[in-house]
Design a protein around this motif. Structure first.
Motif, PDB file in Angstrom:
ATOM      1  N   HIS A 108       2.441   1.768  -3.420  1.00  0.00           N
ATOM      2  CA  HIS A 108       1.494   2.295  -4.402  1.00  0.00           C
ATOM      3  C   HIS A 108       1.176   3.761  -4.152  1.00  0.00           C
ATOM      4  O   HIS A 108       1.045   4.537  -5.096  1.00  0.00           O
ATOM      5  CB  HIS A 108       0.218   1.452  -4.435  1.00  0.00           C
ATOM      6  N   LYS A 144       2.374   5.215  -7.565  1.00  0.00           N
ATOM      7  CA  LYS A 144       1.312   5.055  -8.559  1.00  0.00           C
ATOM      8  C   LYS A 144       0.372   6.252  -8.561  1.00  0.00           C
ATOM      9  O   LYS A 144       0.237   6.953  -7.569  1.00  0.00           O
ATOM     10  CB  LYS A 144       0.498   3.782  -8.282  1.00  0.00           C
ATOM     11  N   ASN A 200      -2.622   7.026  -7.812  1.00  0.00           N
ATOM     12  CA  ASN A 200      -3.664   6.415  -6.996  1.00  0.00           C
ATOM     13  C   ASN A 200      -4.410   7.532  -6.269  1.00  0.00           C
ATOM     14  O   ASN A 200      -3.791   8.367  -5.634  1.00  0.00           O
ATOM     15  CB  ASN A 200      -2.982   5.472  -5.997  1.00  0.00           C
ATOM     16  N   THR A 239       0.840  -1.209   0.000  1.00  0.00           N
ATOM     17  CA  THR A 239       0.000   0.000   0.000  1.00  0.00           C
ATOM     18  C   THR A 239       0.867   1.249   0.000  1.00  0.00           C
ATOM     19  O   THR A 239       0.628   2.182  -0.774  1.00  0.00           O
ATOM     20  CB  THR A 239      -0.952   0.001   1.211  1.00  0.00           C
TER      21      THR A 239
END
Length: 75
Positions: free
Chosen positions: A39, A43, A45, A36
């Motif tokens: 990311h 990312k 996200n 987590t």
């Protein structure tokens, strides 16, 4: 109440590198799984809810409030 300025993902990642800690060590220190945290830092996200939201707030990437929701594990 004074708000701290938000950091970009890149600034947060540079801070981790400057401190010489791994993403795994950072994840352990904030109580969130390594995947987590990775990311959130790498990312595109939205970090809208759950563990990603919590990580983004703790890393200073997102303005928000952390509310612990007992019994739910929203990633």
């Amino acid at each position: 109440m004074d708000k701290k300025p938000l950091r970009t993902r890149e600034e947060a990642l540079q801070d981790v590198r400057r401190k010489g800690i791994s993403i795994a060590a950072l994840a352990r220190s904030i109580g969130i799984d390594r995947a987590t945290v990775y990311h959130v830092l790498h990312k595109d996200n939205p970090n809208s809810f759950g563990k990603a939201h919590k990580a983004a707030v703790l890393l200073g990437i997102k303005d928000g409030e952390i509310v612990e929701d007992e019994g739910h594990d929203n990633a």
